[in-house]
Write a protein that holds these residues in place. Structure first.
Motif, PDB file in Angstrom:
ATOM      1  N   LEU A  11     124.674  42.894  40.507  1.00 53.30           N
ATOM      2  CA  LEU A  11     123.977  42.152  39.452  1.00 53.30           C
ATOM      3  C   LEU A  11     122.564  41.772  39.901  1.00 53.30           C
ATOM      4  CD1 LEU A  11     124.078  40.920  36.641  1.00 53.30           C
ATOM      5  CD2 LEU A  11     125.075  38.849  37.638  1.00 53.30           C
ATOM      6  N   ILE A  12     122.426  41.317  41.158  1.00 50.06           N
ATOM      7  CA  ILE A  12     121.105  40.978  41.685  1.00 50.06           C
ATOM      8  C   ILE A  12     120.200  42.214  41.660  1.00 50.06           C
ATOM      9  CG2 ILE A  12     119.871  40.408  43.821  1.00 50.06           C
ATOM     10  CD1 ILE A  12     122.105  38.436  44.457  1.00 50.06           C
ATOM     11  N   LYS A  13     120.762  43.364  42.017  1.00 48.23           N
ATOM     12  CA  LYS A  13     119.964  44.598  42.051  1.00 48.23           C
ATOM     13  C   LYS A  13     119.575  45.053  40.650  1.00 48.23           C
ATOM     14  CE  LYS A  13     121.632  46.141  46.548  1.00 48.23           C
ATOM     15  NZ  LYS A  13     122.544  47.041  47.285  1.00 48.23           N
ATOM     16  N   VAL A  14     120.387  44.723  39.655  1.00 50.30           N
ATOM     17  CA  VAL A  14     120.006  45.005  38.264  1.00 50.30           C
ATOM     18  C   VAL A  14     118.845  44.096  37.854  1.00 50.30           C
ATOM     19  CG1 VAL A  14     120.764  44.823  35.858  1.00 50.30           C
ATOM     20  CG2 VAL A  14     122.242  45.938  37.535  1.00 50.30           C
ATOM     21  N   PHE A  15     118.942  42.815  38.222  1.00 53.31           N
ATOM     22  CA  PHE A  15     117.874  41.862  37.901  1.00 53.31           C
ATOM     23  C   PHE A  15     116.540  42.252  38.546  1.00 53.31           C
ATOM     24  CE2 PHE A  15     121.029  38.183  37.112  1.00 53.31           C
ATOM     25  CZ  PHE A  15     120.859  38.273  35.739  1.00 53.31           C
ATOM     26  N   THR A  16     116.614  42.843  39.755  1.00 54.07           N
ATOM     27  CA  THR A  16     115.384  43.069  40.530  1.00 54.07           C
ATOM     28  C   THR A  16     114.898  44.521  40.496  1.00 54.07           C
ATOM     29  OG1 THR A  16     116.756  43.319  42.523  1.00 54.07           O
ATOM     30  CG2 THR A  16     115.807  41.148  42.099  1.00 54.07           C
ATOM     31  N   GLY A  17     115.471  45.352  39.628  1.00 51.46           N
ATOM     32  CA  GLY A  17     114.938  46.697  39.450  1.00 51.46           C
ATOM     33  C   GLY A  17     115.433  47.738  40.431  1.00 51.46           C
ATOM     34  N   VAL A  18     116.394  47.379  41.289  1.00 50.18           N
ATOM     35  CA  VAL A  18     116.965  48.377  42.209  1.00 50.18           C
ATOM     36  C   VAL A  18     117.884  49.322  41.438  1.00 50.18           C
ATOM     37  CG1 VAL A  18     118.387  48.729  44.272  1.00 50.18           C
ATOM     38  CG2 VAL A  18     116.806  46.792  44.163  1.00 50.18           C
ATOM     39  N   HIS A  19     118.705  48.763  40.531  1.00 40.49           N
ATOM     40  CA  HIS A  19     119.607  49.560  39.686  1.00 40.49           C
ATOM     41  C   HIS A  19     119.229  49.384  38.220  1.00 40.49           C
ATOM     42  CE1 HIS A  19     121.976  50.411  43.129  1.00 40.49           C
ATOM     43  NE2 HIS A  19     122.691  49.300  43.159  1.00 40.49           N
ATOM     44  N   PRO A  43     113.071  41.666  25.627  1.00 39.39           N
ATOM     45  CA  PRO A  43     113.828  42.716  26.335  1.00 39.39           C
ATOM     46  C   PRO A  43     113.026  43.192  27.544  1.00 39.39           C
ATOM     47  CG  PRO A  43     113.797  43.139  23.968  1.00 39.39           C
ATOM     48  CD  PRO A  43     112.838  42.010  24.212  1.00 39.39           C
ATOM     49  N   ALA A  44     113.723  43.417  28.668  1.00 42.15           N
ATOM     50  CA  ALA A  44     113.024  43.790  29.907  1.00 42.15           C
ATOM     51  C   ALA A  44     113.698  44.979  30.564  1.00 42.15           C
ATOM     52  CB  ALA A  44     113.006  42.606  30.873  1.00 42.15           C
ATOM     53  N   SER A  45     112.894  45.757  31.255  1.00 44.64           N
ATOM     54  CA  SER A  45     113.413  46.884  32.027  1.00 44.64           C
ATOM     55  C   SER A  45     112.502  47.064  33.234  1.00 44.64           C
ATOM     56  CB  SER A  45     113.434  48.164  31.180  1.00 44.64           C
ATOM     57  OG  SER A  45     113.889  49.249  31.948  1.00 44.64           O
ATOM     58  N   PHE A  46     113.046  46.870  34.428  1.00 46.55           N
ATOM     59  CA  PHE A  46     112.247  46.986  35.645  1.00 46.55           C
ATOM     60  C   PHE A  46     112.550  48.323  36.317  1.00 46.55           C
ATOM     61  CE2 PHE A  46     113.186  42.324  35.291  1.00 46.55           C
ATOM     62  CZ  PHE A  46     111.937  41.977  34.777  1.00 46.55           C
ATOM     63  N   ALA A  47     111.532  49.149  36.462  1.00 45.53           N
ATOM     64  CA  ALA A  47     111.726  50.480  37.038  1.00 45.53           C
ATOM     65  C   ALA A  47     111.906  50.421  38.545  1.00 45.53           C
ATOM     66  CB  ALA A  47     110.538  51.376  36.686  1.00 45.53           C
ATOM     67  N   THR A  48     111.269  49.433  39.188  1.00 51.18           N
ATOM     68  CA  THR A  48     111.325  49.306  40.651  1.00 51.18           C
ATOM     69  C   THR A  48     111.356  47.827  41.018  1.00 51.18           C
ATOM     70  OG1 THR A  48     108.919  49.178  40.913  1.00 51.18           O
ATOM     71  CG2 THR A  48     109.917  51.400  40.930  1.00 51.18           C
ATOM     72  N   PRO A  49     111.745  47.506  42.263  1.00 51.08           N
ATOM     73  CA  PRO A  49     111.673  46.108  42.711  1.00 51.08           C
ATOM     74  C   PRO A  49     110.254  45.551  42.638  1.00 51.08           C
ATOM     75  CG  PRO A  49     113.081  47.378  44.174  1.00 51.08           C
ATOM     76  CD  PRO A  49     112.451  48.363  43.234  1.00 51.08           C
ATOM     77  N   LEU A  50     109.242  46.397  42.902  1.00 50.72           N
ATOM     78  CA  LEU A  50     107.855  45.942  42.823  1.00 50.72           C
ATOM     79  C   LEU A  50     107.492  45.542  41.388  1.00 50.72           C
ATOM     80  CD1 LEU A  50     105.236  45.492  44.367  1.00 50.72           C
ATOM     81  CD2 LEU A  50     104.609  47.876  43.869  1.00 50.72           C
ATOM     82  N   SER A  87     106.355  40.972  37.835  1.00 54.05           N
ATOM     83  CA  SER A  87     106.667  40.224  36.608  1.00 54.05           C
ATOM     84  C   SER A  87     107.021  38.772  36.901  1.00 54.05           C
ATOM     85  CB  SER A  87     107.835  40.902  35.873  1.00 54.05           C
ATOM     86  OG  SER A  87     107.488  42.218  35.502  1.00 54.05           O
ATOM     87  N   GLY A  88     107.230  38.456  38.195  1.00 47.26           N
ATOM     88  CA  GLY A  88     107.525  37.072  38.567  1.00 47.26           C
ATOM     89  C   GLY A  88     108.947  36.822  39.028  1.00 47.26           C
ATOM     90  N   ILE A  89     109.679  37.906  39.374  1.00 50.89           N
ATOM     91  CA  ILE A  89     111.042  37.745  39.903  1.00 50.89           C
ATOM     92  C   ILE A  89     111.014  38.074  41.385  1.00 50.89           C
ATOM     93  CG2 ILE A  89     113.439  38.536  39.779  1.00 50.89           C
ATOM     94  CD1 ILE A  89     112.925  39.261  36.851  1.00 50.89           C
ATOM     95  N   ILE A  96     115.412  34.474  43.472  1.00 54.06           N
ATOM     96  CA  ILE A  96     116.815  34.782  43.774  1.00 54.06           C
ATOM     97  C   ILE A  96     117.016  34.625  45.271  1.00 54.06           C
ATOM     98  CG2 ILE A  96     118.614  36.553  43.698  1.00 54.06           C
ATOM     99  CD1 ILE A  96     117.140  37.764  41.279  1.00 54.06           C
ATOM    100  N   MET A  97     117.947  33.762  45.665  1.00 56.48           N
ATOM    101  CA  MET A  97     118.203  33.495  47.085  1.00 56.48           C
ATOM    102  C   MET A  97     119.599  34.004  47.449  1.00 56.48           C
ATOM    103  SD  MET A  97     116.673  29.633  47.502  1.00 56.48           S
ATOM    104  CE  MET A  97     114.965  29.264  47.066  1.00 56.48           C
ATOM    105  N   ASP A  98     119.644  35.002  48.310  1.00 53.11           N
ATOM    106  CA  ASP A  98     120.918  35.621  48.712  1.00 53.11           C
ATOM    107  C   ASP A  98     121.303  35.099  50.091  1.00 53.11           C
ATOM    108  OD1 ASP A  98     123.128  37.177  49.058  1.00 53.11           O
ATOM    109  OD2 ASP A  98     122.079  39.093  49.100  1.00 53.11           O
TER     110      ASP A  98
END
Length: 512
Positions: free
Chosen positions: A43-51, A64-71, A76-78, A161-163
């Motif tokens: 779920l974290i990786k979906v939020f941050t553009g990894v998946h 609606p948002a779609s992040f292509a990469t973590p960068l 965007s501020g995440i 996001i703090m893991d």
């Protein structure tokens, strides 16, 4: 602020997220919890553009948002702070903090004096007082984590996001972190907080989302849940449920008095931030369970006993003799075998056959004058394929082609071929089907009946209770309870965890 609506994510053979929803509000600290494999990391990786999600919708700041990469997500501020510090160890502290945002003079050259002064000012607010010109690697892990936190917050983040942010921190640094989180809340910055330390969740979080097996188990105000209720949601057990019979396939009489000398004994195992004076003993024919939540130190205890985790202090004694060589090879030679939690990464070799995987560890014992007899290997492999009922087209079939349950049996066969004195089983039935699970549980009974000492680690409480003669309950790397006889119940395990999670912050920090 950030919302997941009905998110599903599939990987080959695995549904990692199944229609999961989570809504994060501005200025909220939202706990995300669950056991291993629950879907938190996905779920974290979906939020941050990894998946990218296969189904469902991601929304950010009402759109609606779609992040292509973590960068892309970061711009965007995440911002994300991972358990493992992901900065550049050879660069200076200041360069790491300001990386990509270094102040420059009118010629475009980095203004080192301004950069260092700004870094000192920012880090002072996080309790890090050091020469910012030093390489990052010269700082302790806790200080490095605080630099990573300062960097994440200073890039104009709207969501942080703090893991597992406190896994490497000292009590003083944990207090500083909580102060930072309170400041973020005041600035309307939203925080997703992932941690297995329950006392932390109740100190800093407003709401909690519990994931279990890739599905949403609960979302709500954390302070409306007692600790024991939260634990039961994470583990999927009903606290008040009275069971007339178990669903496992254990049939041996539990809790029998075993009076023989321990076949393996670990005394005072200590490793900074990992294990706190853990002692455990296993006698011949006894199954000792290790209970606790994710991160309690169960797998680390197993790895310490087998010699795979370096220790600051402690001793392992096998059949009355201290282990002189604190290595995995020395432990195996002395008669300890470990079935690891992650069979794919630490167990099977997928490119080799069933035969080769089973014989791997026993090759030195099967050799004479350095020459291994194929006939002896075939005999051992045939014996264990029949005994463990391994379903394969032939011993030469690739182990990667077998089901998860049969792969687990191949690993068991490998270590049983070594004729160990004690077998450590770390999550032996995780990720395998019900039929294979029952067979593995029945096999554990058989091995104990035959006099083998077994140390059983399982997140399945019913399996742990019905399979163990005694249970040690761990929390934050320390033993917080020992249950035997009539005390071995699911309710008592959860009560032990909850009871020792309700200590005051000072006591809790002492275990951090």
């Amino acid at each position: 602020m950030l919302e997941a609506r009905g998110i599903s994510k599939r990987f080959p053979g695995v549904l990692a997220l199944d229609r999961v929803s989570l809504a994060l509000r501005p200025g909220e600290v939202h706990a995300l919890v669950g056991e291993n494999g629950a879907g938190k990391s996905t779920l974290i990786k979906v939020f941050t553009g990894v998946h990218r999600p296969d189904e469902g919708e991601l929304r950010y700041r009402g759109e609606p948002a779609s992040f292509a990469t973590p960068l892309d997500a970061q711009r965007s501020g995440i911002s994300t702070i991972y358990q493992e510090v992901n900065l550049v160890p050879m660069m200076s502290v200041a360069r790491n903090l300001m990386l990509g945002r270094e102040p420059r003079n009118r010629f475009g050259v980095i203004d080192a004096a301004r950069m260092n002064a700004e870094a000192e000012r920012v880090l002072a607010g996080y309790g890090v007082e050091t020469d910012v010109r030093r390489p990052l690697r010269t700082l302790g892990i806790g200080a490095q984590q605080m630099v990573a936190l300062a960097r994440a917050v200073s890039i104009d983040a709207k969501v942080v996001i703090m893991d597992e942010p406190t896994s490497s921190l000292e009590p003083r640094e944990v207090a500083t972190l909580f102060g930072v989180i309170r400041r973020l809340r005041e600035q309307d910055i939203a925080v997703i907080y992932v941690s297995h330390r329950l006392e932390e969740l109740y100190q800093v979080c407003d709401r909690v989302t519990v994931l279990r097996d890739g599905r949403l188990a609960h979302t709500g105000d954390i302070h409306e849940l007692e600790r024991i209720q939260l634990i039961s949601l994470m583990l999927g057990r009903d606290v008040g449920e009275v069971r007339s019979g178990g669903l496992t396939r254990f049939s041996r009489d539990r809790g029998r008095a075993v009076t023989a000398e321990p076949v393996v004994e670990a005394r005072g195992l200590k490793r900074r931030h990992v294990l706190q004076d853990v002692s455990v003993s296993v006698r011949p024919g006894e199954v000792v369970g290790l209970g606790g939540l994710l991160g309690a130190g169960r797998s680390e205890t197993a790895k310490a006993i087998i010699g795979a985790l370096p220790l600051d202090s402690g001793q392992v004694i096998v059949a009355g003799s201290p282990l002189r060589r604190r290595t995995t090879a020395g432990a195996i030679k002395a008669g300890i075998s470990l079935l690891p939690e992650d069979r794919k990464a630490e167990g099977i070799i997928p490119t080799l056959s069933v035969r080769e995987n089973i014989a791997l560890a026993a090759l030195p014992a099967l050799a004479r004058a350095g020459v291994v007899s194929d006939a002896r290997i075939d005999q051992v492999v045939d014996t264990f394929m029949k005994r463990l009922r391994i379903k394969a087209s032939s011993p030469h079939q690739k182990v990667s082609e077998l089901s998860g349950g049969n792969q687990q049996k191949v690993l068991l066969a490998r270590w049983l071929a070594m004729q160990p004195k004690v077998l450590i089983l770390d999550e032996p039935t995780r990720g395998i089907d019900v039929g294979a699970k029952a067979e593995v549980q029945a096999l554990i009974d058989e091995l104990a009946e035959a006099g083998l000492g077994v140390l059983l680690i399982s997140s399945d409480l019913e399996e742990l209770v019905e399979g163990s003669d005694r249970i040690l309950v761990l929390r934050d790397g320390a033993v917080v309870g020992e249950l035997s006889g009539d005390e071995v119940t699911e309710e008592r395990i959860m009560a032990s965890i909850a009871e020792h999670s309700s200590t005051n912050p000072e006591e809790a920090d002492a275990h951090g």
